[in-house]
Design a protein around this motif. Structure first.
Motif, PDB file in Angstrom:
ATOM      1  N   ASP A 179       0.796  -8.549   7.135  1.00 32.54           N
ATOM      2  CA  ASP A 179       2.059  -8.538   6.392  1.00 32.54           C
ATOM      3  C   ASP A 179       2.098  -7.523   5.244  1.00 32.54           C
ATOM      4  O   ASP A 179       3.058  -7.478   4.481  1.00 32.54           O
ATOM      5  CB  ASP A 179       2.375  -9.934   5.856  1.00 32.54           C
ATOM      6  CG  ASP A 179       1.389 -10.398   4.786  1.00 32.54           C
ATOM      7  OD1 ASP A 179       0.229  -9.925   4.796  1.00 32.54           O
ATOM      8  OD2 ASP A 179       1.769 -11.233   3.956  1.00 32.54           O
ATOM      9  N   CYS A 180       1.065  -6.696   5.123  1.00 32.86           N
ATOM     10  CA  CYS A 180       1.058  -5.672   4.073  1.00 32.86           C
ATOM     11  C   CYS A 180       2.192  -4.683   4.313  1.00 32.86           C
ATOM     12  O   CYS A 180       2.368  -4.174   5.418  1.00 32.86           O
ATOM     13  CB  CYS A 180      -0.279  -4.929   4.053  1.00 32.86           C
ATOM     14  SG  CYS A 180      -0.338  -3.596   2.836  1.00 32.86           S
ATOM     15  N   ARG A 181       2.948  -4.405   3.272  1.00 39.70           N
ATOM     16  CA  ARG A 181       4.051  -3.452   3.359  1.00 39.70           C
ATOM     17  C   ARG A 181       3.527  -2.100   2.869  1.00 39.70           C
ATOM     18  O   ARG A 181       3.219  -1.943   1.696  1.00 39.70           O
ATOM     19  CB  ARG A 181       5.241  -3.934   2.540  1.00 39.70           C
ATOM     20  CG  ARG A 181       5.799  -5.246   3.137  1.00 39.70           C
ATOM     21  CD  ARG A 181       6.986  -5.785   2.411  1.00 39.70           C
ATOM     22  NE  ARG A 181       8.091  -4.873   2.273  1.00 39.70           N
ATOM     23  CZ  ARG A 181       9.051  -4.653   3.183  1.00 39.70           C
ATOM     24  NH1 ARG A 181       9.012  -5.290   4.327  1.00 39.70           N
ATOM     25  NH2 ARG A 181      10.034  -3.818   2.946  1.00 39.70           N
ATOM     26  N   ALA A 182       3.414  -1.148   3.783  1.00 38.72           N
ATOM     27  CA  ALA A 182       2.826   0.154   3.472  1.00 38.72           C
ATOM     28  C   ALA A 182       3.871   1.259   3.546  1.00 38.72           C
ATOM     29  O   ALA A 182       4.748   1.250   4.410  1.00 38.72           O
ATOM     30  CB  ALA A 182       1.691   0.452   4.430  1.00 38.72           C
ATOM     31  N   VAL A 183       3.748   2.209   2.632  1.00 40.19           N
ATOM     32  CA  VAL A 183       4.589   3.399   2.596  1.00 40.19           C
ATOM     33  C   VAL A 183       3.675   4.608   2.719  1.00 40.19           C
ATOM     34  O   VAL A 183       2.628   4.659   2.077  1.00 40.19           O
ATOM     35  CB  VAL A 183       5.391   3.471   1.277  1.00 40.19           C
ATOM     36  CG1 VAL A 183       6.099   4.801   1.131  1.00 40.19           C
ATOM     37  CG2 VAL A 183       6.388   2.328   1.182  1.00 40.19           C
ATOM     38  N   ALA A 198       0.852  -1.195   0.000  1.00 43.77           N
ATOM     39  CA  ALA A 198       0.000   0.000   0.000  1.00 43.77           C
ATOM     40  C   ALA A 198       0.882   1.238   0.000  1.00 43.77           C
ATOM     41  O   ALA A 198       1.936   1.270   0.639  1.00 43.77           O
ATOM     42  CB  ALA A 198      -0.913   0.005   1.213  1.00 43.77           C
ATOM     43  N   VAL A 199       0.433   2.246  -0.729  1.00 43.18           N
ATOM     44  CA  VAL A 199       1.059   3.567  -0.734  1.00 43.18           C
ATOM     45  C   VAL A 199      -0.056   4.533  -0.357  1.00 43.18           C
ATOM     46  O   VAL A 199      -1.057   4.633  -1.060  1.00 43.18           O
ATOM     47  CB  VAL A 199       1.650   3.922  -2.118  1.00 43.18           C
ATOM     48  CG1 VAL A 199       2.240   5.308  -2.106  1.00 43.18           C
ATOM     49  CG2 VAL A 199       2.692   2.885  -2.537  1.00 43.18           C
ATOM     50  N   VAL A 200       0.122   5.209   0.783  1.00 46.34           N
ATOM     51  CA  VAL A 200      -0.955   6.017   1.342  1.00 46.34           C
ATOM     52  C   VAL A 200      -0.455   7.429   1.626  1.00 46.34           C
ATOM     53  O   VAL A 200       0.571   7.612   2.272  1.00 46.34           O
ATOM     54  CB  VAL A 200      -1.482   5.380   2.659  1.00 46.34           C
ATOM     55  CG1 VAL A 200      -2.610   6.206   3.254  1.00 46.34           C
ATOM     56  CG2 VAL A 200      -1.919   3.940   2.419  1.00 46.34           C
TER      57      VAL A 200
END
Length: 187
Positions: free
Chosen positions: A87-91, A63-65
């Motif tokens: 485990d979602c990799r968010a930026v 995700a990019v938020v």
């Protein structure tokens, strides 16, 4: 022209599902297309409510938020994403960064905190950085003058374009601020 990126000839990996949440439509669309070209299955959302509706249907791997959305807070959205898929990799992306929000973003589970305008290469480096390691620094970081200009613009926006109030909050003379606002953004 649709806000949703169109399918390309590049096959997407289901493990590379990506949710991009940003209220800046041109930026969101441009980043979505660039990430599709890199093989991501991209879903775009304008704000928190639209992202929540998407999250009820599917939980992305990445995700990019944007930090500040018109209808809510990006940090709260990252918390929700991690409640749904740990485990979602968010930026987190922001046009207005400071240490407090960077710490809050990391505590919420974001793996990185990037200043706008971040390009697709920087975003992908952050998303794919090994756990516990920082990605390589950007090739073309914003200059100190640009960071200062972005900060002034953000405070000006938060003060509803009131020059006197912005100058007071920034601790600068009103005429100095007017000269800065009249100039183009530095590179």
């Amino acid at each position: 022209m649709s806000d949703t990126p169109q399918t390309t000839d590049i096959p997407t990996d289901p493990q590379k599902s990506l949710l991009i949440v940003d209220d800046d439509m041109p930026f969101r669309t441009r980043l979505g297309r660039a990430m599709e070209k890199r093989g991501y299955a991209v879903t775009l959302a304008e704000g928190v409510e639209e992202a929540k509706a998407i999250l009820r249907r599917e939980a992305p791997a990445y995700a990019v938020v944007d930090l500040r959305l018109e209808d809510g807070d990006g940090i709260e959205l990252v918390n929700l994403i991690h409640d749904i898929r740990e485990d979602c990799r968010a930026v987190i992306l922001t046009g207005y960064g400071n240490i407090t929000t960077a710490v809050a973003a990391v505590k919420a589970g974001a793996i990185d905190y990037l200043a706008k305008p971040a390009d697709a290469d920087d975003v992908e480096k952050a998303l794919l950085a090994p756990p516990g390691q920082m990605p390589e620094p950007p090739e073309n970081p914003m200059s100190a003058d640009r960071v200062r200009w972005e900060h002034i613009q953000r405070v000006y926006e938060l003060c509803d374009h009131n020059v006197s109030e912005t100058a007071r909050r920034l601790g600068m003379h009103r005429r100095t601020l007017q000269r800065i606002l009249a100039k183009r953004a530095p590179h």
